[in-house]
Motif scaffolding. Structure first.
Motif, PDB file in Angstrom:
ATOM      1  N   LEU A 170       0.843  -1.190   0.000  1.00 44.15           N
ATOM      2  CA  LEU A 170       0.000   0.000   0.000  1.00 44.15           C
ATOM      3  C   LEU A 170       0.878   1.239   0.000  1.00 44.15           C
ATOM      4  O   LEU A 170       2.046   1.207   0.404  1.00 44.15           O
ATOM      5  N   THR A 171       0.294   2.315  -0.464  1.00 41.69           N
ATOM      6  CA  THR A 171       0.934   3.622  -0.356  1.00 41.69           C
ATOM      7  C   THR A 171       0.106   4.457   0.611  1.00 41.69           C
ATOM      8  O   THR A 171      -1.112   4.265   0.729  1.00 41.69           O
ATOM      9  N   ALA A 172       0.763   5.362   1.307  1.00 45.82           N
ATOM     10  CA  ALA A 172       0.042   6.203   2.271  1.00 45.82           C
ATOM     11  C   ALA A 172       0.798   7.507   2.483  1.00 45.82           C
ATOM     12  O   ALA A 172       2.030   7.554   2.376  1.00 45.82           O
ATOM     13  N   ILE A 173       0.041   8.533   2.774  1.00 42.82           N
ATOM     14  CA  ILE A 173       0.604   9.812   3.209  1.00 42.82           C
ATOM     15  C   ILE A 173       0.012  10.121   4.572  1.00 42.82           C
ATOM     16  O   ILE A 173      -1.209  10.035   4.758  1.00 42.82           O
ATOM     17  N   HIS A 174       0.878  10.413   5.511  1.00 43.00           N
ATOM     18  CA  HIS A 174       0.483  10.620   6.907  1.00 43.00           C
ATOM     19  C   HIS A 174       0.908  12.037   7.292  1.00 43.00           C
ATOM     20  O   HIS A 174       2.068  12.426   7.106  1.00 43.00           O
ATOM     21  N   ALA A 175      -0.035  12.806   7.814  1.00 41.84           N
ATOM     22  CA  ALA A 175       0.260  14.169   8.261  1.00 41.84           C
ATOM     23  C   ALA A 175      -0.102  14.309   9.730  1.00 41.84           C
ATOM     24  O   ALA A 175      -1.104  13.744  10.189  1.00 41.84           O
ATOM     25  N   THR A 176       0.721  15.042  10.466  1.00 42.52           N
ATOM     26  CA  THR A 176       0.417  15.396  11.852  1.00 42.52           C
ATOM     27  C   THR A 176       0.246  16.912  11.926  1.00 42.52           C
ATOM     28  O   THR A 176       1.106  17.671  11.451  1.00 42.52           O
ATOM     29  N   LEU A 177      -0.853  17.337  12.540  1.00 43.58           N
ATOM     30  CA  LEU A 177      -1.183  18.769  12.638  1.00 43.58           C
ATOM     31  C   LEU A 177      -1.113  19.214  14.095  1.00 43.58           C
ATOM     32  O   LEU A 177      -1.556  18.475  14.991  1.00 43.58           O
ATOM     33  N   ARG A 178      -0.549  20.411  14.292  1.00 41.39           N
ATOM     34  CA  ARG A 178      -0.516  21.024  15.621  1.00 41.39           C
ATOM     35  C   ARG A 178      -0.736  22.518  15.464  1.00 41.39           C
ATOM     36  O   ARG A 178      -0.358  23.109  14.452  1.00 41.39           O
ATOM     37  N   THR A 179      -1.329  23.098  16.482  1.00 36.98           N
ATOM     38  CA  THR A 179      -1.463  24.564  16.444  1.00 36.98           C
ATOM     39  C   THR A 179      -0.076  25.205  16.550  1.00 36.98           C
ATOM     40  O   THR A 179       0.839  24.658  17.185  1.00 36.98           O
ATOM     41  N   HIS A 180       0.059  26.350  15.914  1.00 35.91           N
ATOM     42  CA  HIS A 180       1.345  27.054  15.835  1.00 35.91           C
ATOM     43  C   HIS A 180       1.038  28.544  15.963  1.00 35.91           C
ATOM     44  O   HIS A 180      -0.049  28.992  15.566  1.00 35.91           O
ATOM     45  N   PRO A 181       1.966  29.328  16.520  1.00 41.83           N
ATOM     46  CA  PRO A 181       1.697  30.769  16.651  1.00 41.83           C
ATOM     47  C   PRO A 181       1.278  31.432  15.346  1.00 41.83           C
ATOM     48  O   PRO A 181       0.521  32.403  15.348  1.00 41.83           O
ATOM     49  N   ASP A 182       1.748  30.910  14.207  1.00 41.71           N
ATOM     50  CA  ASP A 182       1.413  31.513  12.917  1.00 41.71           C
ATOM     51  C   ASP A 182       0.295  30.777  12.187  1.00 41.71           C
ATOM     52  O   ASP A 182      -0.027  31.125  11.049  1.00 41.71           O
ATOM     53  N   GLY A 183      -0.252  29.739  12.793  1.00 40.31           N
ATOM     54  CA  GLY A 183      -1.326  28.988  12.134  1.00 40.31           C
ATOM     55  C   GLY A 183      -1.324  27.530  12.554  1.00 40.31           C
ATOM     56  O   GLY A 183      -1.543  27.209  13.719  1.00 40.31           O
ATOM     57  N   ILE A 184      -1.039  26.620  11.609  1.00 38.54           N
ATOM     58  CA  ILE A 184      -1.027  25.187  11.877  1.00 38.54           C
ATOM     59  C   ILE A 184       0.287  24.611  11.398  1.00 38.54           C
ATOM     60  O   ILE A 184       0.663  24.754  10.226  1.00 38.54           O
ATOM     61  N   SER A 185       1.014  23.952  12.305  1.00 33.88           N
ATOM     62  CA  SER A 185       2.237  23.251  11.930  1.00 33.88           C
ATOM     63  C   SER A 185       1.859  21.881  11.345  1.00 33.88           C
ATOM     64  O   SER A 185       1.046  21.150  11.920  1.00 33.88           O
TER      65      SER A 185
END
Length: 416
Positions: free
Chosen positions: A284-299
């Motif tokens: 399988l192929t996959a793309i995994h992203a992790t999101l966190r709040t950041h002072p300028d938006g979203i990291s």
């Protein structure tokens, strides 16, 4: 006259209803046979009849003018064939004790009658294929063989239609089951991520709609107030692909509950795939992203396991890619995987997708939709909305393929 057990048999009547021929118009498939019978036998009348518990319906009738295309069971000669389950050959209907009192001798001028049962695939007598003469006659062996052959042809036509109906019903059931299974592999609803709009478009392939494909997506909370977003594509289709899809989703959820590093979580999935004992291994192929709040938006931190990188549409319209192309998962014990970071600011959008988008083919010339056309759609969609951007991509792919997609497509858009 009292109707017989054979005519009233519930199984036979159910078989009659399944044909769907009662109260339908004439059709060339049956008229061709009755015309042939009248021509070869030289009779003024030839019929294909369907008999229920009240009437003999003339599905095809040569020699009868006007809208009335039936008579009662008591008036029909078909009743005798249904009762006996065998052919009936009558040279002189008024001299034969079985038929001498039949009202059709006078109302239709029947003088000679010959007919064979038309049977359903399970053996029930649905009606008859018969020829009628207005003068007495000796039915020859040739006449009888013609009627027998044409009766079998009429039964064959009915059997083909029933088989086609059953095949369509089976296909519909299989498609419904596949759709249910496919939906069970996707999140029933998307969670709300603070400061981020999330929109998804998912389309099943139109070719082979009874198959379950391996495209999937998921959005779920991770540790330390982070969020995990995944889009993936399992090789192949069918039940095995569905199993791998389920394994991938729940393995990544479990991994993200302990770790926020996308590449590490994809490595955990890779190990699970390699350790999954099966005679039909899948990649399988996959793309995994992790999101966190950041002072300028979203990291955002992204890792790709053999999957196309994500595309970012900046608020000023610039298009950037995010994610380095690592190896597919489930192939090697230590695939090379990388993480890439960026910050999404107000008005920025992140687009993740499966190859059902970029590898969608135009029906006429088989041209691919391609990554450049995808970039153009993303760049040309202004308005600052995850829904608007997801819808624009979906519409562009659907228009390009003419609505005939050979693979599933998953599109997931995050907008700050």
């Amino acid at each position: 006259m009292t109707l017989t057990v054979q005519i009233l048999d519930s199984g036979r009547l159910a078989a009659v209803r399944r044909t769907g021929l009662l109260d339908t118009g004439s059709e060339e498939a049956f008229d061709r046979l009755t015309r042939l019978a009248a021509t070869l036998l030289g009779t003024p009348y030839a019929f294909v009849t369907i008999v229920d518990d009240t009437r003999s319906f003339w599905k095809s009738c040569i020699g009868v003018d006007g809208p009335e295309r039936q008579n009662t069971v008591q008036e029909s000669f078909c009743q005798y064939v249904v009762n006996s389950g065998a052919e009936l050959i009558v040279p002189d209907t008024r001299a034969d004790p079985l038929t001498a009192d039949n009202p059709s001798n006078d109302s239709m001028g029947v003088a000679a009658w010959a007919g064979f049962p038309v049977r359903s695939p399970d053996g029930h007598v649905l009606g008859t294929f018969c020829a009628v003469d207005t003068v007495t006659r000796s039915w020859t062996p040739h006449d009888i063989e013609v009627l027998k052959t044409l009766a079998q042809a009429a039964a064959g036509e009915i059997a083909l239609r029933e088989a086609a109906d059953e095949a369509r019903a089976a296909a519909a059931r299989a498609e419904q089951l596949a759709d249910t299974l496919q939906q069970s592999l996707l999140p029933p609803m998307l969670p709300e991520i603070p400061g981020v709009e999330v929109a998804v478009r998912y389309r099943r392939a139109t070719a082979g709609t009874a198959d379950v494909y391996g495209d999937f997506y998921d959005v779920f909370p991770s540790v330390r107030d982070a969020w995990a977003v995944v889009v993936g594509d399992v090789a192949g289709k069918g039940p095995q692909a569905a199993k791998v899809t389920a394994l991938a989703r729940y393995t990544l959820r479990a991994a993200a509950a302990r770790c926020t590093t996308p590449s590490a979580n994809l490595l955990t999935l890779n190990a699970a795939l390699l350790g999954w004992y099966t005679d039909d291994p899948r990649f399988l192929t996959a793309i995994h992203a992790t999101l966190r709040t950041h002072p300028d938006g979203i990291s955002v931190r992204v890792s790709c396991g053999g999957h196309d990188p994500a595309l970012i549409r900046r608020a000023d319209g610039r298009i950037q890619s995010l994610g380095r192309h690592g190896l597919v998962l489930g192939w090697r014990s230590e695939p090379t995987l990388h993480d890439q970071r960026t910050v999404l600011r107000r008005g920025d959008s992140l687009v993740m997708f499966t190859d059902g988008v970029t590898e969608a083919r135009r029906a006429g010339d088989r041209e691919l939709f391609g990554p450049e056309r995808l970039r153009e759609v993303i760049a040309g969609t202004a308005g600052g909305s995850a829904e608007k951007l997801a819808e624009a991509i979906d519409e562009a792919v659907t228009t390009f393929t003419g609505g005939h997609a050979s693979d599933d497509t998953a599109i997931l858009v995050l907008h700050v």
